[in-house]
Write an enzyme that holds these catalytic residues in place. Structure first.
Site, PDB file in Angstrom:
ATOM      1  N   CYS A   1       0.835  -1.205   0.000  1.00 45.72           N
ATOM      2  CA  CYS A   1       0.000   0.000   0.000  1.00 45.72           C
ATOM      3  C   CYS A   1       0.872   1.259   0.000  1.00 45.72           C
ATOM      4  O   CYS A   1       1.900   1.326   0.670  1.00 45.72           O
ATOM      5  CB  CYS A   1      -0.915  -0.015   1.225  1.00 45.72           C
ATOM      6  SG  CYS A   1      -2.041   1.392   1.259  1.00 45.72           S
TER       7      CYS A   1
ATOM      8  N   CYS B   1       0.563   0.289  10.290  1.00 42.65           N
ATOM      9  CA  CYS B   1       0.076  -0.736   9.361  1.00 42.65           C
ATOM     10  C   CYS B   1       1.154  -1.602   8.723  1.00 42.65           C
ATOM     11  O   CYS B   1       2.059  -1.101   8.035  1.00 42.65           O
ATOM     12  CB  CYS B   1      -0.760  -0.090   8.268  1.00 42.65           C
ATOM     13  SG  CYS B   1      -1.548  -1.346   7.227  1.00 42.65           S
TER      14      CYS B   1
ATOM     15  N   CYS C   1     -16.341  -9.516   5.891  1.00 44.39           N
ATOM     16  CA  CYS C   1     -15.720  -8.233   5.579  1.00 44.39           C
ATOM     17  C   CYS C   1     -14.467  -8.432   4.732  1.00 44.39           C
ATOM     18  O   CYS C   1     -13.549  -9.160   5.120  1.00 44.39           O
ATOM     19  CB  CYS C   1     -15.376  -7.516   6.886  1.00 44.39           C
ATOM     20  SG  CYS C   1     -14.658  -5.895   6.606  1.00 44.39           S
TER      21      CYS C   1
ATOM     22  N   CYS D   1     -19.434   1.609   9.318  1.00 47.96           N
ATOM     23  CA  CYS D   1     -18.612   0.996  10.366  1.00 47.96           C
ATOM     24  C   CYS D   1     -17.380   1.884  10.513  1.00 47.96           C
ATOM     25  O   CYS D   1     -16.572   1.984   9.589  1.00 47.96           O
ATOM     26  CB  CYS D   1     -18.234  -0.423   9.931  1.00 47.96           C
ATOM     27  SG  CYS D   1     -17.064  -1.231  11.037  1.00 47.96           S
TER      28      CYS D   1
ATOM     29  N   ARG E   1     -17.469  -2.811  18.529  1.00 49.90           N
ATOM     30  CA  ARG E   1     -16.747  -4.029  18.146  1.00 49.90           C
ATOM     31  C   ARG E   1     -15.393  -4.111  18.850  1.00 49.90           C
ATOM     32  O   ARG E   1     -14.548  -3.221  18.694  1.00 49.90           O
ATOM     33  CB  ARG E   1     -16.547  -4.023  16.628  1.00 49.90           C
ATOM     34  CG  ARG E   1     -16.013  -5.334  16.078  1.00 49.90           C
ATOM     35  CD  ARG E   1     -15.656  -5.184  14.613  1.00 49.90           C
ATOM     36  NE  ARG E   1     -16.733  -4.666  13.792  1.00 49.90           N
ATOM     37  CZ  ARG E   1     -17.654  -5.404  13.212  1.00 49.90           C
ATOM     38  NH1 ARG E   1     -17.643  -6.703  13.344  1.00 49.90           N
ATOM     39  NH2 ARG E   1     -18.592  -4.838  12.471  1.00 49.90           N
TER      40      ARG E   1
ATOM     41  N   CYS F   1     -19.505  -6.743   3.869  1.00 47.35           N
ATOM     42  CA  CYS F   1     -18.845  -5.504   4.257  1.00 47.35           C
ATOM     43  C   CYS F   1     -17.543  -5.394   3.479  1.00 47.35           C
ATOM     44  O   CYS F   1     -16.929  -6.410   3.123  1.00 47.35           O
ATOM     45  CB  CYS F   1     -18.558  -5.561   5.759  1.00 47.35           C
ATOM     46  SG  CYS F   1     -17.618  -4.161   6.378  1.00 47.35           S
TER      47      CYS F   1
ATOM     48  N   CYS G   1       0.419   4.989   6.990  1.00 51.21           N
ATOM     49  CA  CYS G   1      -0.214   4.734   8.295  1.00 51.21           C
ATOM     50  C   CYS G   1       0.800   4.020   9.197  1.00 51.21           C
ATOM     51  O   CYS G   1       1.232   2.899   8.892  1.00 51.21           O
ATOM     52  CB  CYS G   1      -1.467   3.884   8.110  1.00 51.21           C
ATOM     53  SG  CYS G   1      -2.562   4.525   6.820  1.00 51.21           S
TER      54      CYS G   1
HETATM   55  N1  SAM Z   1      -6.692   0.278   3.336  1.00 43.37           N
HETATM   56  C1  SAM Z   1      -7.969   0.502   3.869  1.00 43.37           C
HETATM   57  C2  SAM Z   1      -8.008   1.647   4.846  1.00 43.37           C
HETATM   58  O1  SAM Z   1      -6.975   2.043   5.367  1.00 43.37           O
HETATM   59  O2  SAM Z   1      -9.112   2.167   5.084  1.00 43.37           O
HETATM   60  C3  SAM Z   1      -8.592  -0.719   4.510  1.00 43.37           C
HETATM   61  C4  SAM Z   1      -7.767  -1.652   5.374  1.00 43.37           C
HETATM   62  S1  SAM Z   1      -7.041  -0.983   6.849  1.00 43.37           S
HETATM   63  C5  SAM Z   1      -5.933  -2.241   7.258  1.00 43.37           C
HETATM   64  C6  SAM Z   1      -8.356  -1.028   8.028  1.00 43.37           C
HETATM   65  C7  SAM Z   1      -8.077  -0.589   9.436  1.00 43.37           C
HETATM   66  O3  SAM Z   1      -7.334  -1.588  10.123  1.00 43.37           O
HETATM   67  C8  SAM Z   1      -7.268   0.659   9.660  1.00 43.37           C
HETATM   68  O4  SAM Z   1      -7.996   1.830   9.505  1.00 43.37           O
HETATM   69  C9  SAM Z   1      -6.835   0.492  11.111  1.00 43.37           C
HETATM   70  O5  SAM Z   1      -7.794   1.084  11.972  1.00 43.37           O
HETATM   71  C10 SAM Z   1      -6.824  -1.028  11.306  1.00 43.37           C
HETATM   72  N2  SAM Z   1      -5.444  -1.522  11.532  1.00 43.37           N
HETATM   73  C11 SAM Z   1      -4.480  -1.647  10.598  1.00 43.37           C
HETATM   74  N3  SAM Z   1      -3.332  -2.102  11.142  1.00 43.37           N
HETATM   75  C12 SAM Z   1      -3.581  -2.277  12.464  1.00 43.37           C
HETATM   76  C13 SAM Z   1      -2.792  -2.704  13.570  1.00 43.37           C
HETATM   77  N4  SAM Z   1      -1.514  -3.042  13.427  1.00 43.37           N
HETATM   78  N5  SAM Z   1      -3.368  -2.769  14.784  1.00 43.37           N
HETATM   79  C14 SAM Z   1      -4.667  -2.420  14.945  1.00 43.37           C
HETATM   80  N6  SAM Z   1      -5.462  -1.995  13.936  1.00 43.37           N
HETATM   81  C15 SAM Z   1      -4.923  -1.912  12.716  1.00 43.37           C
HETATM   82  C1  DTB Z   2     -11.058  -2.698  11.821  1.00 44.08           C
HETATM   83  O1  DTB Z   2     -11.382  -1.687  12.470  1.00 44.08           O
HETATM   84  N1  DTB Z   2     -10.212  -3.623  12.238  1.00 44.08           N
HETATM   85  C2  DTB Z   2     -10.003  -4.641  11.223  1.00 44.08           C
HETATM   86  C3  DTB Z   2     -11.032  -4.238  10.135  1.00 44.08           C
HETATM   87  N2  DTB Z   2     -11.517  -2.981  10.612  1.00 44.08           N
HETATM   88  C4  DTB Z   2     -10.675  -4.201   8.740  1.00 44.08           C
HETATM   89  C5  DTB Z   2      -8.615  -4.719  10.739  1.00 44.08           C
HETATM   90  C6  DTB Z   2      -7.602  -4.947  11.822  1.00 44.08           C
HETATM   91  C7  DTB Z   2      -6.304  -5.142  11.151  1.00 44.08           C
HETATM   92  C8  DTB Z   2      -5.212  -5.526  12.118  1.00 44.08           C
HETATM   93  C9  DTB Z   2      -3.903  -5.638  11.450  1.00 44.08           C
HETATM   94  C10 DTB Z   2      -3.793  -6.720  10.433  1.00 44.08           C
HETATM   95  O2  DTB Z   2      -4.238  -7.861  10.675  1.00 44.08           O
HETATM   96  O3  DTB Z   2      -3.216  -6.474   9.372  1.00 44.08           O
HETATM   97 FE1  SF4 Z   3      -2.816   1.207   3.392  1.00 44.32          FE
HETATM   98 FE2  SF4 Z   3      -2.685   0.065   5.781  1.00 44.32          FE
HETATM   99 FE3  SF4 Z   3      -3.109   2.669   5.606  1.00 44.32          FE
HETATM  100 FE4  SF4 Z   3      -5.055   0.946   4.823  1.00 44.32          FE
HETATM  101  S1  SF4 Z   3      -4.257   1.206   6.885  1.00 44.32           S
HETATM  102  S2  SF4 Z   3      -4.356   2.784   3.735  1.00 44.32           S
HETATM  103  S3  SF4 Z   3      -3.785  -0.721   4.008  1.00 44.32           S
HETATM  104  S4  SF4 Z   3      -1.249   1.580   4.932  1.00 44.32           S
END
Ligand code: SAM
Ligand code: DTB
Ligand code: SF4
Length: 335
Positions: A54, A61, A98, A190, A262, A130, A58
């Protein structure tokens, strides 16, 4: 206690968050019992349909291309594979499926057409479908709604003030615009965030303030605890004390009484007793299955054991009012 308000002040939310824990949980449990079936928990299953690579920054992430986290990049999955995964999730008791993609935003291309095809296919399985695909335009939200999308996940992640410490490649307003586009299309919203990003208490209050003062509350509010992943800037962050998670859940429950709260990422670090306190404080939804998007989650069987021990029951699909049907009905009402 049951009024749905959209005019919360920071001071009010802070005062709730800071109450003695036991009295906070007691009030949240009362609000929960008056607005929901106590002990009923909605189960969602997550599938990463496009993983890693990506462009965003973030800081939490593992899927951001710029951090070295060992996540393998995977192109968009085939529809047939996704449908197979959804069937398995349904057989395991999930009422919502989802699909997550490591995209900054949706583009109007063949990948999006394929996601629309996936949404249609999973919808025929009688599951709430979702997606979480990054930013959406109003046109894309409408296309997803037409394909039968039930809910869209897009988190505000943290407070407006703390946001730029965590993400610089898109703004808080971008997030709110996507939420508004989703809402306009009549899709169930959500939206929640993460604790453990290095934020202050005021930022947790600020995040709940943003969510609780949206024109309509999100139907579902995920509270994630950071899963620290080595290689990300927040990979060494310290663990969030469990009482702070309980406070966050209880406060969300009180300020958004009708929403599903959640208990999302981070459950693997919690004991059954700790999770029980989260359910008592108003959490009524989880992600089940041994993987979230890229990080581990409790084994399905251990969750089912937990449900049995705590007397929790899985919520059936489509038992909440459908925002799109409500929107259509309102549009058809004579002025
Ligand atoms: N790329 C899209 C976005 O950012 O909206 C969808 C996927 S993104 C992984 C969805 C959510 O996962 C993020 O907004 C964040 O709140 C959560 N998330 C991602 N990495 C995480 C982590 N290491 N621990 C907890 N939550 C995480
Ligand atoms: C949300 O709030 N938590 C989920 C879902 N929406 C998509 C994602 C959590 C991702 C945790 C890090 C991972 O597994 O990559
Ligand atoms: Fe990309 Fe992760 Fe940010 Fe979603 S949360 S936009 S997958 S870097």
């Amino acid at each position: 206690m049951n009024t749905v308000r959209h005019n919360w002040t920071k001071e009010e939310i802070k005062a709730i968050y800071e109450r003695p824990l036991m009295s906070l949980v007691l009030e949240a449990a009362n609000v929960h019992a008056q607005n929901h079936v106590f002990g009923e928990v909605q189960i969602s299953s997550l599938l990463s349909i496009k993983t890693g690579g990506c462009s965003e920054d973030c800081a939490y992430c593992p899927q951001a291309a710029r951090y070295n986290t060992g996540v393998n990049v995977q192109a968009l999955m085939k529809t047939s594979e996704v449908v197979e995964a959804a069937k398995n999730a349904k057989a395991g008791g999930a009422s919502r499926f989802c699909m997550g993609a490591a995209w900054r935003e949706v583009r109007d291309n063949r990948d999006f057409d394929r996601v629309l095809e996936m949404v249609k296919a999973v919808n025929t399985l009688e599951m709430e479908v979702c997606c979480t695909l990054g930013m959406l335009t109003d046109y894309q939200a409408e296309k997803l709604a037409e394909a039968g999308l039930y809910a869209y996940n897009h988190n505000v992640d943290t407070s407006e003030e703390h946001y730029s410490e965590v993400i610089t490649t898109r703004t808080y307003d971008d997030r709110l615009q996507t939420l508004s586009n989703v809402r306009k299309a009549g899709i169930s919203v959500c939206s929640g965030g993460i604790i453990g990003l290095g934020e202050k208490e005021a930022d947790r209050v600020g995040m709940l303030l943003t969510l609780a003062n949206l024109p309509e509350h999100p139907e579902s509010v995920p509270i994630n605890t950071l899963v620290p992943v080595a290689g990300t800037p927040l990979g060494e962050n310290s663990k969030v004390p469990f009482d702070e998670l309980v406070r966050m859940i209880a406060t969300a429950r009180i300020v958004m009484p009708k929403s599903a709260v959640r208990l999302s990422a981070g459950r693997l670090a919690l004991s059954v007793a700790e999770q029980a306190m989260c359910f008592m404080a108003g959490a009524n939804s989880i992600f089940a299955g041994d993987k979230l998007l890229t990080t581990p989650n409790p084994e399905f069987n251990s969750d089912m054991q937990m449900f049995q021990v705590l007397g929790l029951t899985p919520k059936a699909a489509f038992t909440d009012p459908n925002p799109r049907a409500q929107k259509k009905a309102m549009e058809n009402e004579p002025a």
